[in-house]
Design an enzyme around this catalytic site. Sequence first.
Site, PDB file in Angstrom:
ATOM      1  N   ASP A  22      -7.506  -6.703  -9.406  1.00 27.25           N
ATOM      2  CA  ASP A  22      -7.620  -6.837 -10.852  1.00 27.25           C
ATOM      3  C   ASP A  22      -7.023  -8.176 -11.295  1.00 27.25           C
ATOM      4  OD1 ASP A  22      -8.209  -6.046 -13.378  1.00 27.25           O
ATOM      5  OD2 ASP A  22      -6.552  -4.647 -13.612  1.00 27.25           O
ATOM      6  N   LYS A  33       0.173  -6.576   0.052  1.00 23.67           N
ATOM      7  CA  LYS A  33       1.607  -6.799  -0.152  1.00 23.67           C
ATOM      8  C   LYS A  33       2.347  -5.942   0.875  1.00 23.67           C
ATOM      9  CE  LYS A  33       4.916  -8.598  -2.594  1.00 23.67           C
ATOM     10  NZ  LYS A  33       5.318  -9.968  -2.296  1.00 23.67           N
ATOM     11  N   TYR A  44      -5.323   3.014  -9.411  1.00 19.24           N
ATOM     12  CA  TYR A  44      -6.478   3.313 -10.254  1.00 19.24           C
ATOM     13  C   TYR A  44      -6.695   4.808 -10.419  1.00 19.24           C
ATOM     14  CZ  TYR A  44     -10.348   0.797 -12.388  1.00 19.24           C
ATOM     15  OH  TYR A  44     -11.169   0.173 -13.266  1.00 19.24           O
ATOM     16  N   ASP A  67       1.071 -12.473  -3.061  1.00 20.94           N
ATOM     17  CA  ASP A  67       1.610 -13.545  -3.912  1.00 20.94           C
ATOM     18  C   ASP A  67       1.194 -14.918  -3.396  1.00 20.94           C
ATOM     19  OD1 ASP A  67       4.245 -11.815  -2.818  1.00 20.94           O
ATOM     20  OD2 ASP A  67       3.915 -13.738  -1.871  1.00 20.94           O
TER      21      ASP A  67
END
Length: 474
Positions: free
Chosen positions: A364, A239, A162, A340
């Site tokens: 997001d 992740k 961001y 995921d």
Amino acid sequence: MPNFEKLNNPTEGELISFKDGKPIVPNNPIVPFIRGDGTGVDIWPATQLVIDAAIKYTYGTKRKINWFKVYAGDEACDKYGTYNYLPNDTIEAIKHFGVAIKGPLTTPVGGGIRSLNVALRQIFDLYSCVRPCKYYTGTPSPHKSPQDLDIIVYRENTEDIYMGIEWEAEDENCIHLINYLNDTIIPNSPKLKNRALPKSAGIGIKPVSKYGSQRHIRKAIEHAKKLSGDKRHVTLVHKGNIMKFTEGAFRDWGYELAINEFRNDCITERESWILDNVENKNEISIENNARLIEPGFDKLTQSKKESICEEIKNVLLKISESHGNNQWKKLVLVDDRIADSIFQQIQTRPQEYSILATLNLNGDYLSDAAAAIVGGLGMAPGANIGDKAAIFEATHGTAPKHAGLNKINPGSVILSGVMMLEYFGWNEAANVITKGLSKSIEKKLVTYDLARLMEPNVDPLSCSEFAESIIDNF
Ligand code: NAP
């Protein structure tokens, strides 16, 4: 009071102040609002009508919001001059009054103008974006059991990609950076071996700090403490299996915070497992017990084995007394999931989750995916919260083709208003609105976006009729 250039100071109402990052709200707060571009002309009046009606319905004359109109986007350009999308008056007003609510704003394409939404979040250091995704009975959904999903996505707002620190491929600075990394930094980083960046790559930087991660996760844990039962649960979504020092570090700093700062309120998934499964707490054969929780224990290095044994010992000695015998179930459970897998799990096992705390990009994607399950963007509210300010807003954009038609669904900004009332501690008024909204949807009194998905199709209400229907169903 600031010296505004083109705004008249409000004549009624009091200031919201902040203490330790929390708002202190008088009974008649002044709240700046930005109407918004495009469909903002339809959505904002509907929202204000519903919020005011709920407060009056609940508190009579004891409480009232004194709305203070401030300008951003196209409306600001009309008042303050071309390209003045975010006038100083607006920034000063939000800084002074602390809490604001806004409709959607157009992000002008080109011309070097940054997203106004991003600018507002950065100016006021609104580091947590909070997006609840909850199902209202009767809302058409592509999912079989949308009612099982009731989660709140905590998306970090100021770091990660961001920050927008990136260089275009072939740009002089980009080539310089690639050469520096390839020639100096990578050869000096043994773990990176002889990797090399392609010369023609564009480069983006993904900064994730301990300070930024922990202040965000702290807000998520504080929120979970206010919930009850299984909902006292924060999942750190990351992740980290691939990006160890950014996403993985986010997870580690989250656990560190939970254990150090919230020791009396939180328990980690691993600690709860140890309490439930490691036997013989007084005469611990630590190695044997460690073998239980760590597959492949035999193959680990001696120092890793020792740290696992130490961890088990610590859990048993320090917290088994107070948190054993299922007492840990009263605490906020902190666990983590790979990003995921959480996309699968909010579909396959949604009831197992409550608050998902994550970095910017994951958040997001995740919040839109979750919003789709419970009925789409028209029903997805959001809040951007810092320690000295908060801005409540819809997650959708300006939907220009529907602007001014009194057609669009105002649900998202109305629900953002509900979040604002909860933030004030005005939960009774917030509940009145969600009740009215639920009942209206159940009766199939909805705007076009939901009406077209209902089977059989129903005649849609206009934007303002939907607002009136919510009020009729308080
Ligand atoms: P959008 O404004 O979110 O609209 C895309 C589609 O989503 C609409 O055509 C409509 O679909 C549906 N939709 C949007 N708002 C809805 C509502 N209240 N009720 C029901 N359905 C709704 O996305 P966009 O067209 O990509 O973006 C337009 C502008 O908004 C851009 O300038 C963008 O930068 C800006 N934007 C602002 C914000 C913000 O202010 N926070 C967020 C996102 C985008 P149907 O036509 O199929 O019914």
